[in-house]
Design an enzyme around this catalytic site. Structure first.
Site, PDB file in Angstrom:
ATOM      1  N   GLU A 331      50.382  24.015  32.681  1.00  0.00           N
ATOM      2  CA  GLU A 331      49.343  23.028  32.326  1.00  0.00           C
ATOM      3  C   GLU A 331      48.567  23.437  31.070  1.00  0.00           C
ATOM      4  O   GLU A 331      47.728  22.691  30.593  1.00  0.00           O
ATOM      5  CB  GLU A 331      48.350  22.867  33.485  1.00  0.00           C
ATOM      6  CG  GLU A 331      48.906  22.112  34.691  1.00  0.00           C
ATOM      7  CD  GLU A 331      49.599  22.994  35.703  1.00  0.00           C
ATOM      8  OE1 GLU A 331      49.994  24.117  35.332  1.00  0.00           O
ATOM      9  OE2 GLU A 331      49.754  22.574  36.862  1.00  0.00           O
ATOM     10  N   LYS A 444      42.088  37.477  52.740  1.00  0.00           N
ATOM     11  CA  LYS A 444      40.702  37.439  53.199  1.00  0.00           C
ATOM     12  C   LYS A 444      40.582  38.313  54.444  1.00  0.00           C
ATOM     13  O   LYS A 444      41.125  37.993  55.488  1.00  0.00           O
ATOM     14  CB  LYS A 444      40.276  36.001  53.500  1.00  0.00           C
ATOM     15  CG  LYS A 444      40.296  35.190  52.223  1.00  0.00           C
ATOM     16  CD  LYS A 444      40.071  33.720  52.430  1.00  0.00           C
ATOM     17  CE  LYS A 444      40.280  33.011  51.112  1.00  0.00           C
ATOM     18  NZ  LYS A 444      41.502  32.229  51.012  1.00  0.00           N
ATOM     19  N   TRP A 449      37.381  39.771  50.093  1.00  0.00           N
ATOM     20  CA  TRP A 449      38.676  39.443  49.521  1.00  0.00           C
ATOM     21  C   TRP A 449      39.383  40.706  49.048  1.00  0.00           C
ATOM     22  O   TRP A 449      38.764  41.596  48.457  1.00  0.00           O
ATOM     23  CB  TRP A 449      38.511  38.496  48.326  1.00  0.00           C
ATOM     24  CG  TRP A 449      38.171  37.094  48.735  1.00  0.00           C
ATOM     25  CD1 TRP A 449      37.811  36.683  49.990  1.00  0.00           C
ATOM     26  CD2 TRP A 449      38.166  35.947  47.906  1.00  0.00           C
ATOM     27  NE1 TRP A 449      37.580  35.330  49.987  1.00  0.00           N
ATOM     28  CE2 TRP A 449      37.785  34.856  48.722  1.00  0.00           C
ATOM     29  CE3 TRP A 449      38.444  35.722  46.555  1.00  0.00           C
ATOM     30  CZ2 TRP A 449      37.678  33.564  48.229  1.00  0.00           C
ATOM     31  CZ3 TRP A 449      38.336  34.444  46.065  1.00  0.00           C
ATOM     32  CH2 TRP A 449      37.960  33.360  46.888  1.00  0.00           C
TER      33      TRP A 449
HETATM   34  P1  ADP Z   1      54.306  27.846  38.371  1.00  0.00           P
HETATM   35  O1  ADP Z   1      54.475  29.323  38.701  1.00  0.00           O
HETATM   36  O2  ADP Z   1      53.536  27.077  39.391  1.00  0.00           O
HETATM   37  O3  ADP Z   1      55.516  27.214  37.823  1.00  0.00           O
HETATM   38  P2  ADP Z   1      53.271  28.522  35.905  1.00  0.00           P
HETATM   39  O4  ADP Z   1      54.561  29.096  35.510  1.00  0.00           O
HETATM   40  O5  ADP Z   1      52.593  27.623  35.013  1.00  0.00           O
HETATM   41  O6  ADP Z   1      53.345  27.764  37.199  1.00  0.00           O
HETATM   42  O7  ADP Z   1      52.384  29.704  36.383  1.00  0.00           O
HETATM   43  C1  ADP Z   1      51.032  29.785  36.198  1.00  0.00           C
HETATM   44  C2  ADP Z   1      50.450  30.824  37.079  1.00  0.00           C
HETATM   45  O8  ADP Z   1      51.119  32.064  36.942  1.00  0.00           O
HETATM   46  C3  ADP Z   1      49.022  31.136  36.768  1.00  0.00           C
HETATM   47  O9  ADP Z   1      48.155  30.181  37.299  1.00  0.00           O
HETATM   48  C4  ADP Z   1      48.865  32.514  37.409  1.00  0.00           C
HETATM   49  O10 ADP Z   1      48.660  32.427  38.796  1.00  0.00           O
HETATM   50  C5  ADP Z   1      50.209  33.131  37.169  1.00  0.00           C
HETATM   51  N1  ADP Z   1      50.172  34.009  35.992  1.00  0.00           N
HETATM   52  C6  ADP Z   1      50.579  33.739  34.748  1.00  0.00           C
HETATM   53  N2  ADP Z   1      50.407  34.808  33.953  1.00  0.00           N
HETATM   54  C7  ADP Z   1      49.846  35.780  34.717  1.00  0.00           C
HETATM   55  C8  ADP Z   1      49.400  37.126  34.482  1.00  0.00           C
HETATM   56  N3  ADP Z   1      49.525  37.696  33.303  1.00  0.00           N
HETATM   57  N4  ADP Z   1      48.857  37.781  35.515  1.00  0.00           N
HETATM   58  C9  ADP Z   1      48.731  37.227  36.730  1.00  0.00           C
HETATM   59  N5  ADP Z   1      49.134  35.990  37.017  1.00  0.00           N
HETATM   60  C10 ADP Z   1      49.692  35.264  36.028  1.00  0.00           C
END
Ligand code: ADP
Length: 547
Positions: A331, A444, A449
Site C-alpha cells: 500500500e 499478549k 505485549w
Molecule cells: P503482505 O505481506 O500482506 O503481502 P506487504 O508485502 O506489503 O504485504 O508487507 C507489508 C508488511 O510487511 C508490513 O506491514 C510489515 O508488517 C512487514 N514488513 C515489511 N518490511 C519490514 C521490516 N523491515 N521489518 C518488519 N516488518 C516488515
C-alpha cells in the site's frame, strides 16, 4: 498567485526517455528462463517498449485497460513496465506463487485483457485460462521458436513475434499524471486480496525518493541486482529508480537459489542488491561453508520482514557489506523508512551503531508517520512507547481498487486521512521507527505485549539456528505465552534447554519463550515471508509444557 514554472506531468514514459537519452549504453543483464544470459542496453529497452506500445494499440486496448504479467525479473518484464504504463495502460503484476484459484480471482477482479507469462508458468496459465474470460490475448514471454505447442490456450503468441512485427517508432502520449499506471494485489491473508492502484505521479515521486542517498542510494555508478521480485510491489520501485539514475541492472530470472545469485553478483560486478531476509539467508548459507567472499558487493537493502541483527552483523563483519534495513508495504509503493545513520551517530561505538541499524529506520521525505494508542491519540517518540503505526503521503493508498474494503483511512482532527499499516511500532526521539510486530502477531501476555520479532532475533543470533518464528499459544492465566519454532543449521546441534538458557540476560525473564519447537522448515508465504497463520495451524495440537 501561481508559480510560473513549466507544467509537465510526471509520467513513467519520461523515465525511459531519460534513460535512453542519457544512459543509452548502460547495460541490462538478465538470466533467462532458457538458462542463458541476455545482455542489452537502456536504448534497446526503450525501443522494444515502444514496439510493445504499438502492439497494444493494434489490439485496440483503451486508456487504463489492464495488462497482466506472470513473470520473473528480466528484461522483457522491464519492457512491460514501461511499454504498458507509458502508453497509458495499467500494468498488473500477478504473483505466480499465489494459489491458482486466487490468481484466477485476481485476473477477473482486475479485468485483465492481456496476460504475458514466462514459460515456467505455462502449467499455471493452463490451469486458469478457461476461468479468465476478460483476457483476450495470451502471450508467452519467449522467442517464436520456443513457443510451446498444443497448450490448449487459445491464440497463444510468442512475445517476440508479437512485438517484433511492430515499429519501434512511437510517441509516448501525454496525460494527467494522476492516471493509474500499475497495480499490485496484497497477499490477502485476511479475506480476498485488495489492489493498490499506483499512479504515474506516485510512481515517479517514489522513484525520486528511493534513489536518495539516505534511502536506496542508487547511482549511475552502481550495478544493481533486484532479487526482490518484479511481481511484488514493483520490485520495491527499483526498475523506475534504475531508469532515473541509469545504473546497470542485473536480473536473476528464475534462478533464485543462493548459488545462482552469488555467481551472478560476482560475474556482473554487482555493487548493490535488494531482497527479503530469506533470500540472503540462502545465499549466506551457500557462501559460508565454501568460504566465499564478495569482490564488488558493497550495499544491500533488506526488508519485507524484519532483518535479523545477526544477518546485518554477518554482512558487515564477515563480508564488508553494508545492510540498509527497509520497511514498507504494498500500500506504500512500497518504501516507508530506511535505516541509515545520522552525522551525530558516526562517532558512536560499533555496538551503539548496531542498535540503531537494526531498527526499520527513518521516514523518507514524502512519508509522514505517527504512532497512536487505542484512543487514536498520538504517542510520544521516546523509543519505548509502542502503538499502531499510521502513515500518509503521495505514494500511499487512499483507497483500494474498486473501493474494496471501503474507506481504509483514519481521519485526524484536521480531517486528514492516515493509512493504518497494521504494524505496531516505537519511534525514538531521532525519528527512527522500530516495528515491534504486525498487530495480528503481537503476543499478549499478562496484559503486556511481547514482540515476536525480538524473540526471533535472539534465536537467530544463536550459531545453530537458521530460522526462527515466534507465536503466542493460548494460556489460561496469561492469555498467551510465546513459543519459538526453530530450524537448525545443517550439521549443528542445540537442545531446547540450551536455547532457552541462551535467552537469559538478553530479554526480560517473562518474555523468554515457554518452549522451543524444532521444525524442518517454517512455512513461507507467496512473498517469501514467514506465514505464521500456517505455522499456527501446524501447531494446533501443541500444548504448552506448563499446562
Ligand atoms: P503482505 O505481506 O500482506 O503481502 P506487504 O508485502 O506489503 O504485504 O508487507 C507489508 C508488511 O510487511 C508490513 O506491514 C510489515 O508488517 C512487514 N514488513 C515489511 N518490511 C519490514 C521490516 N523491515 N521489518 C518488519 N516488518 C516488515
Amino acid at each position: 498567485m501561481l508559480g510560473l514554472m513549466q507544467s509537465q506531468p510526471l509520467l513513467i514514459s519520461s523515465l525511459i526517455e531519460f534513460a535512453e537519452r542519457h544512459h543509452g549504453d548502460a547495460e541490462i543483464v538478465s538470466r533467462r528462463v532458457e538458462g542463458d544470459i541476455h545482455r542489452y542496453t537502456y536504448r534497446d529497452l526503450a525501443a522494444r517498449a515502444r514496439r510493445l506500445a504499438n502492439a497494444l494499440d493494434e489490439l485496440k486496448l483503451q486508456f487504463s485497460d489492464r495488462v497482466a504479467t506472470l513473470a520473473w525479473n528480466g528484461y522483457r518484464h522491464m519492457e512491460m513496465y514501461f511499454g504498458v504504463s507509458g502508453s497509458g495502460r495499467v500494468l498488473h503484476t500477478v504473483n505466480p506463487r499465489l494459489h491458482p484459484d486466487q490468481i484466477a480471482w485476481i485476473i477477473n477482479h482486475a479485468e485483465d485483457q492481456v496476460l504475458c507469462f514466462d514459460t515456467t508458468f505455462l502449467p499455471l496459465v493452463q490451469a486458469v485460462h478457461a476461468r479468465c474470460p476478460t483476457v483476450k490475448k495470451w502471450v508467452a514471454l519467449c522467442d517464436a521458436d520456443k513457443l510451446p505447442a498444443d497448450t490448449g490456450i487459445p491464440g497463444l503468441t510468442s512475445y517476440e513475434s508479437w512485438i517484433g512485427a511492430q515499429s519501434s517508432d512511437y510517441a509516448w502520449p501525454e496525460f494527467d499524471e494522476n492516471s493509474a499506471s500499475s497495480m499490485c494485489y496484497t497477499s490477502g491473508t485476511t479475506g480476498n486480496p485488495k489492489a493498490a492502484l499506483y499512479s504515474h505521479r506516485s510512481t515517479t515521486l517514489h522513484a525520486y525518493a528511493a534513489a536518495l542517498p539516505d534511502v536506496m542510494c542508487l547511482s549511475a555508478r552502481d550495478s544493481v541486482l533486484p532479487v526482490v521480485p518484479m511481481f511484488h510491489v514493483n520490485a520495491w520501485g527499483i526498475p523506475y529508480s534504475a531508469a532515473l539514475t541509469g545504473c546497470k541492472l542485473v536480473f536473476p530470472g528464475p534462478a533464485m537459489d543462493g548459488k545462482s545469485i552469488y555467481e551472478l553478483i560476482e560475474a556482473e560486478k554487482v555493487s548493490y542488491a535488494a531482497g527479503v531476509p530469506t533470500v540472503w539467508q540462502m545465499m549466506l548459507g551457500h557462501m559460508k561453508p565454501a568460504g566465499l567472499k564478495f569482490s564488488t558487493l558493497r550495499r544491500t537493502v533488506i526488508g519485507g520482514s524484519a532483518c535479523p541483527p545477526a544477518m546485518i552483523h554477518a554482512f558487515k563483519e564477515d563480508y564488508g557489506v553494508e545492510v540498509l534495513h527497509a520497511w514498507g508495504m504494498t500500500e506504500m509503493s512500497p518504501l516507508g523508512t530506511l535505516c541509515t545513520l545520522k552525522n551525530k551517530h558516526l562517532l558512536m561505538s560499533k555496538d551503539e551503531q548496531m542498535k540503531i541499524l537494526q531498527k526499520q529506520g527513518r521516514a523518507i521525505y514524502g512519508v509522514d508517520m505517527k504512532i497512536v494508542g487505542g484512543d487514536g491519540n498520538e504517542l510520544p517518540w521516546d523509543g519505548k512507547t509502542y502503538g499502531d503505526l499510521l502513515v500518509k503521503g503521495p505514494w500511499i493508498v487512499g483507497s483500494y481498487f474498486k473501493g474494496e474494503g471501503g474507506d481504509p483511512l483514519v481521519r485526524d482532527t484536521q480531517g486528514r486521512g492516515w493509512f493504518p499499516t497494521g504494524d505496531v511500532a516505537t519511534i525514538d526521539a531521532d525519528g527512527f521507527m522500530q516495528i515491534t510486530d504486525r498487530s495480528k502477531d503481537v503476543i499478549k501476555s499478562g496484559g503486556e505485549w511481547i514482540s515476536s520479532i525480538d524473540i526471533e532475533n535472539i534465536a537467530m543470533s544463536h550459531p545453530a539456528i537458521a530460522m526462527a518464528a515466534c507465536v503466542g499459544m493460548p494460556h489460561p492465566k496469561w492469555d498467551e505465552r510465546p513459543i519459538v519454532a526453530v530450524v537448525k543449521r545443517p550439521g549443528t546441534e542445540v537442545t531446547r534447554e540450551e536455547l532457552l538458557a541462551f535467552y537469559e540476560g538478553k530479554t526480560a525473564k517473562w518474555q523468554i519463550p515457554d518452549d522451543v519447537v524444532f521444525v524442518d522448515a517454517i512455512p513461507l508465504g507467496a512473498t517469501g515471508k514467514m506465514l505464521k497463520t500456517k505455522l499456527r495451524e501446524q501447531l494446533k495440537d501443541y500444548k504448552l509444557p506448563s499446562l
